[in-house]
Motif scaffolding. Structure first.
Motif, PDB file in Angstrom:
ATOM      1  N   THR A  93       0.837  -1.180  -0.030  1.00 29.66           N
ATOM      2  CA  THR A  93      -0.107   0.038  -0.056  1.00 29.66           C
ATOM      3  C   THR A  93       0.843   1.340   0.101  1.00 29.66           C
ATOM      4  N   GLY A  94       2.161   1.257  -0.348  1.00 29.22           N
ATOM      5  CA  GLY A  94       2.968   2.290  -0.479  1.00 29.22           C
ATOM      6  C   GLY A  94       4.499   1.764  -0.575  1.00 29.22           C
ATOM      7  N   THR A  95       5.192   2.639  -0.675  1.00 23.59           N
ATOM      8  CA  THR A  95       6.821   2.225  -0.593  1.00 23.59           C
ATOM      9  C   THR A  95       7.224   1.616   0.301  1.00 23.59           C
ATOM     10  N   LEU A  96       7.868   0.520   0.502  1.00 21.86           N
ATOM     11  CA  LEU A  96       8.110  -0.284   1.838  1.00 21.86           C
ATOM     12  C   LEU A  96       6.975  -0.449   2.825  1.00 21.86           C
ATOM     13  N   GLN A  97       5.794  -0.401   2.370  1.00 20.48           N
ATOM     14  CA  GLN A  97       4.675  -0.393   3.384  1.00 20.48           C
ATOM     15  C   GLN A  97       3.666  -1.716   2.787  1.00 20.48           C
TER      16      GLN A  97
END
Length: 392
Positions: A93-97
């Motif tokens: 759901t996101g960069t490195l997430q």
């Protein structure tokens, strides 16, 4: 865990169980840490009237408060843990997430700039319960650094791989959730597995939306039992539909309930776990080993497929290179891993498997590549193990 192809292995159910492992890897006795507590998932008794959505009020934690998890990247790498075949319920759901559901808690995990991991609760009735459940799910009672130090002392190749692929952790999933996901994995590909798992998940209570992804509490056995084989077929499950409905019925007949029965397997020896899981429709020794490793505390379980076979014949049992993989040799492979790595052999095998994925080869020095890798690894991320070959 694996995203691989394998020939028909249904006869493997008659295999002898794997021998009990040594108490520690053979070089050094430091694997002393144990889990501080074991959290069992709380299941809602509410039965949704339809496939979707029982909307619940968001918690006050829905304001993007990020809390340190006190785990550095060397203890938990999100990209090396979530998209590598252990679970199909977590979404990037996101960069490195990554975002997913643990029990009835909807949470996101992300790496901070310094590599440490923090979490954000999107939905939960108790922040304290959510924190405990999340830590249990992430197996934080086991020090990855301690385990890998032992492996590295006895295996120089593992030591070099670990320096490039730090933080590949084995999860401790809910057994019912893990079982249903791997029933979907038989002779399948990532896109289709994910679609099936999304359908099953959608049968549970809706918890929220994060970055366009809908998240649900995993459905109860009662809810799963209300969906017919034909409904699963219409949703694209093919022959796996009968495995889902058949396993749900078998679990409902277990003394004390299917959920409690699955949790009780954490107290058995690995051979017993493989045998009893293999009595469920659609579960063969390979799928049983995945469930045992990723949800039942069987840390030395080795899911054996053609790629793990290739790793073993290169580095552990080279005398068998060129032989055809058979059920008997699958046991030889598992035993070779346990002899080399001890009671956490499944964690070692997880790293060695991840190192073979084309998506991770870019992180490794060129000498880890060879011609065979470049040819055979092309489709590895798209396919999974075949337990039973059946026409759709």
């Amino acid at each position: 865990m694996h995203l691989l192809n394998l020939k028909t292995l249904s006869i493997m159910k008659r295999n002898r169980p794997i021998r009990s492992p040594p108490s520690t890897p053979p070089t050094k006795q430091i694997l002393h840490k144990t889990r501080n507590s074991k959290i069992t998932t709380s299941y809602s008794s509410k039965k949704p009237r339809t496939i979707l959505k029982s909307i619940s009020k968001p918690s006050k934690s829905n304001t993007a408060k990020w809390v340190p998890l006190n785990l550095g990247r060397s203890e938990l790498s999100l990209p090396l843990t979530f998209p590598t075949g252990q679970t199909f319920r977590w979404k990037q759901t996101g960069t490195l997430q990554y975002t997913g559901v643990v029990g009835s808690h909807l949470v996101s995990l992300k790496h901070l700039p310094n590599g440490d991991v923090s979490y954000c609760i999107h939905h939960s009735t108790s922040e304290a319960d959510c924190s405990l459940a999340l830590r249990d799910f992430l197996n934080v009672g086991i020090s990855l650094g301690d385990v890998w130090e032992v492996f590295s002392a006895s295996d120089s190749r593992f030591a070099e791989l670990a320096s490039h692929l730090a933080g590949a952790r084995v999860l401790r999933q809910d057994p019912l959730e893990c079982l249903m996901q791997f029933l979907c994995s038989s002779n399948n590909n990532i896109q289709r597995i994910t679609k099936m798992v999304n359908f099953i998940s959608s049968l549970g209570n809706h918890l929220g939306t994060v970055e366009g992804f809908e998240f649900h509490e995993f459905p109860t056995l009662e809810r799963l039992s209300s969906v017919s084989e034909n409904e699963f077929r219409e949703a694209g499950f093919g022959y796996r539909a009968k495995y889902i409905t058949g396993t749900v019925k078998a679990l409902q007949l277990k003394d004390g309930g299917g959920v409690e029965w699955l949790l009780s397997l954490r107290k058995l020896d690995l051979g017993q776990v493989i045998n009893v899981l293999s009595t469920l429709p659609g579960v063969g020794p390979k799928v049983a080993a995945c469930i045992a490793l990723f949800s039942l505390d069987q840390h030395h379980a080795i899911p054996v497929d053609t790629h793990v076979w290739r790793i073993a014949t290169r580095y552990l049992i080279p005398e068998l290179a060129g032989a055809r993989l058979t059920p008997k040799l699958c046991n030889r492979v598992a035993e070779a891993f346990v002899r080399k790595y001890g009671k956490y052999a499944g964690w070692a095998q997880t790293l060695l498997f991840i190192a073979e994925l084309p998506s991770q080869k870019a992180l490794l020095p060129s000498h880890f590549w060879n011609v065979e890798d470049s040819e055979s690894g092309k489709n590895r991320l798209d396919t999974v193990v075949v337990e039973t070959k059946t026409d759709d």
